[in-house]
Write a protein that holds these residues in place. Structure first.
Motif, short mmCIF file in Angstrom:
data_model
loop_
_atom_site.label_atom_id
_atom_site.label_comp_id
_atom_site.label_asym_id
_atom_site.label_seq_id
_atom_site.Cartn_x
_atom_site.Cartn_y
_atom_site.Cartn_z
N PHE A 69 0.82 -1.20 0.00
CA PHE A 69 0.00 0.00 0.00
C PHE A 69 0.86 1.26 0.00
O PHE A 69 0.49 2.27 -0.62
CB PHE A 69 -1.00 -0.01 1.16
N ALA A 70 2.02 1.23 0.64
CA ALA A 70 2.94 2.37 0.60
C ALA A 70 3.45 2.58 -0.82
O ALA A 70 3.58 3.72 -1.28
CB ALA A 70 4.10 2.16 1.57
N LEU A 71 3.71 1.49 -1.53
CA LEU A 71 4.15 1.59 -2.92
C LEU A 71 3.05 2.18 -3.79
O LEU A 71 3.30 3.06 -4.62
CB LEU A 71 4.56 0.21 -3.42
N HIS A 72 1.81 1.73 -3.59
CA HIS A 72 0.67 2.31 -4.32
C HIS A 72 0.56 3.81 -4.04
O HIS A 72 0.32 4.60 -4.96
CB HIS A 72 -0.65 1.64 -3.94
N TYR A 73 0.74 4.19 -2.79
CA TYR A 73 0.67 5.60 -2.41
C TYR A 73 1.77 6.40 -3.11
O TYR A 73 1.52 7.48 -3.65
CB TYR A 73 0.79 5.77 -0.89
N ALA A 74 3.00 5.87 -3.10
CA ALA A 74 4.12 6.56 -3.73
C ALA A 74 3.88 6.75 -5.23
O ALA A 74 4.17 7.82 -5.79
CB ALA A 74 5.43 5.80 -3.49
N LYS A 75 3.35 5.72 -5.89
CA LYS A 75 3.06 5.82 -7.32
C LYS A 75 1.96 6.85 -7.57
O LYS A 75 2.06 7.66 -8.50
CB LYS A 75 2.64 4.46 -7.88
N ALA A 76 0.91 6.83 -6.76
CA ALA A 76 -0.19 7.79 -6.92
C ALA A 76 0.30 9.21 -6.67
O ALA A 76 -0.09 10.15 -7.38
CB ALA A 76 -1.34 7.44 -5.98
N LYS A 77 1.17 9.38 -5.68
CA LYS A 77 1.72 10.71 -5.37
C LYS A 77 2.55 11.21 -6.54
O LYS A 77 2.47 12.38 -6.92
CB LYS A 77 2.55 10.68 -4.10
N LYS A 78 3.36 10.34 -7.14
CA LYS A 78 4.17 10.75 -8.29
C LYS A 78 3.28 11.17 -9.45
O LYS A 78 3.52 12.19 -10.09
CB LYS A 78 5.12 9.64 -8.73
N LEU A 79 2.23 10.38 -9.72
CA LEU A 79 1.30 10.74 -10.79
C LEU A 79 0.65 12.09 -10.51
O LEU A 79 0.50 12.93 -11.41
CB LEU A 79 0.23 9.67 -10.95
N ASN A 80 0.25 12.30 -9.27
CA ASN A 80 -0.37 13.57 -8.88
C ASN A 80 0.62 14.73 -9.02
O ASN A 80 0.26 15.79 -9.54
CB ASN A 80 -0.88 13.47 -7.45
N ASP A 81 1.86 14.52 -8.57
CA ASP A 81 2.88 15.57 -8.68
C ASP A 81 3.16 15.88 -10.15
O ASP A 81 3.31 17.05 -10.53
CB ASP A 81 4.17 15.15 -7.98
N ASP A 82 3.26 14.84 -10.99
CA ASP A 82 3.49 15.04 -12.42
C ASP A 82 2.35 15.84 -13.05
O ASP A 82 2.59 16.75 -13.85
CB ASP A 82 3.65 13.70 -13.15
N ALA A 83 1.12 15.50 -12.70
CA ALA A 83 -0.04 16.22 -13.24
C ALA A 83 -0.03 17.67 -12.76
O ALA A 83 -0.32 18.60 -13.53
CB ALA A 83 -1.34 15.53 -12.83
N GLU A 84 0.31 17.87 -11.50
CA GLU A 84 0.37 19.23 -10.95
C GLU A 84 1.43 20.06 -11.67
O GLU A 84 1.20 21.23 -12.01
CB GLU A 84 0.67 19.16 -9.45
#
Length: 103
Positions: A69-84
């Protein structure tokens, strides 16, 4: 669903991996998100308890679940940061175009 006054919290119990329930106070509108998280953790824990039966303790399996779940969070955060970042770059370019056309 009963409408609760704004800011009013509700108590829920989250049951993870057959352990004692965790009592949480949450916003009523957030309950579904908490239940989805609870279900996801329990589903993966049960699946991996069977997969690693006799090889890992319950705690070791839960550590693997936590990492997943931490890995899923890290991937989602990266996607969010990239979109931002993309939106910020777009906004800057749009501002340049507007300023250029105003002059």
């Amino acid at each position: 669903r009963i409408d609760m006054p704004e800011g009013k919290k509700q108590n829920i119990n989250i049951k993870i991996a057959g352990l004692n329930p965790i009592l949480l106070q949450i916003e009523p509108d957030d309950e579904q998100m908490y239940r989805i998280a609870e279900s996801g953790v329990n589903s993966l824990w049960i699946k991996w308890m069977q997969r690693f039966k006799g090889k890992c303790t319950s705690e070791e399996v839960m550590a693997r679940v936590a990492f997943q779940f931490a890995l899923h969070y890290a991937k989602a955060k990266k996607l969010n940061d990239d979109a931002e970042n993309l939106l910020s770059e777009f906004e800057n370019k749009l501002d340049e175009l507007v300023v250029k056309n105003v002059k």
